[in-house]
Design a protein around this motif. Sequence first.
Motif: not given
Length: 477
Positions: A411-415, A421-425, A444-447, A469-477
């Motif tokens: 949760e702390a990282e999700a936003n 991710i949206l910016v990269r898309l 992320i909102r698709v209309a 998502g998988s490339s930008l998510l920093v894995p937990a230490q």
Amino acid sequence: MPSELDPKDWNAFRAVAHQALDDAITYMQTVGDRPVWRTVPEDVKKALREPLPETGQPLEQVYSQFKELVLPYPNGNIHPRFWGWVMGTGSPTAMLAEMLGGAMNAHLAGYDQSPSIVEEQTLEWLKQMLGYPMEATGVLVSGCTTANLIGLAVARHAADPEIRASGLGGRQMTVYGSTETHSWAAKACELMGLGKAALRLVPVDSDFRIKLDDLAAQVAADRAAGMQPFCVIGNAGTVNTAATDDLNALADFCEREDLWFHVDGAFGALAALVPKLRPQVAGMERADSLAFDLHKWGYLPYEIACIFVRDSAVHRSTFATKAHYLNAIAGGVAREPLVFPDLGIQLSRGFRALKLWMALKNQGVDAWARAIERNVDDCQYLAARITATPELELLAPVPLNIVCFRYRAPEAEANALNQAILVRLQEDGIALPSSTVIDGKFAIRVANTNHRTSREDFDVLVEAVVRLGSSLLVPAQ
Ligand SMILES: Cc1ncc(COP(=O)(O)O)c(C=O)c1O
């Protein structure tokens, strides 16, 4: 001597114009081959910031600057993978109508001219298409912000016609809508001198529909406090999640409480064209006023929207003005009185109706209905793909054409992650959803009001979000 504002050499003008039309057609035809969006390069920005052209230059030159500096850098809304905000895609037929309308440069206040009849006829068609009472009056306007403002102004006038002459005085008039109501409503309350506080935002249920008990309690409390409730706004398709309030229940409530019932159907109103979606917006036809866009789910180019008011006398008396120079006279072009200025804000108006008239005649209402149905079905497909993908999470129900989701993360990282991710898309030119916040969660909102989108485009989106998502998510230490 011919004016310098018309071409000196009409044949040379014709050659450039033919080339421009050809280029525009190719541009639309090949839009899917280009990235959805790219930023305006610095040198292009600089080139566009130029001094006032004191003298003219040849049209060929101006056109080639348009091709180089303007045409390649739109925000992308005609692309098959654009689903940001609620933006429409337009169509080649309507593009042609815009050009032909430009040639006529008709002034649509009224008068004895065929463009006025075209606008009146398209309004009749729209009432029929949406099942709105045929006795209603309507007018085409720039967008739903304006259409809704007009609806609210008529509601206020219906509540107290004296305000036109004397202003609000000490009146504390209040308007009601759910917390999901679009920001036009606050703007309208401010513009109408009611103040933003006049807009009472009522909580929603888990489907983002207005809570009727809370609405009733708020109206009663306001009355007890000496305020003058006058209008309830029902949403047919909210901007965040495309939720539709229980419009029949709102219509019943307004009848009981003697309140004006206004429906904002910016895009949702058009769902009425599809038999299986129509029940979602049932009750919309009972609205005292109904606002909707045609540059969203009508697939028409900007700008065009419509406001209908059931009581034509109240509609007219909200806006009617008098001026000697505008009087109808016994014969000639002014034999017909001005119709449209008495139904809205504008006196001078353009020929918006032509693109609607040409598109409807060329495409047929059936094609619009099929496109809308496909947009909704494809959103169900996208929602199903999201639900079936363990890395992704759906953030709201999908009743119509809006899908809100995110990449799962602590949760702390999700936003921050989903924003990245949206910016990269967008910056990679892959796809262009926009964002919103649902219960504090960045979505992320698709209309989907895009008739060019196919399911493969949604496959591209899902795969890209998972990959990013998988490339930008920093894995937990
Ligand atoms: C539900 C709703 N109402 C009103 C509006 C405002 O419409 P416009 O942008 O045409 O002024 C929008 C725009 O997205 C909307 O989604």
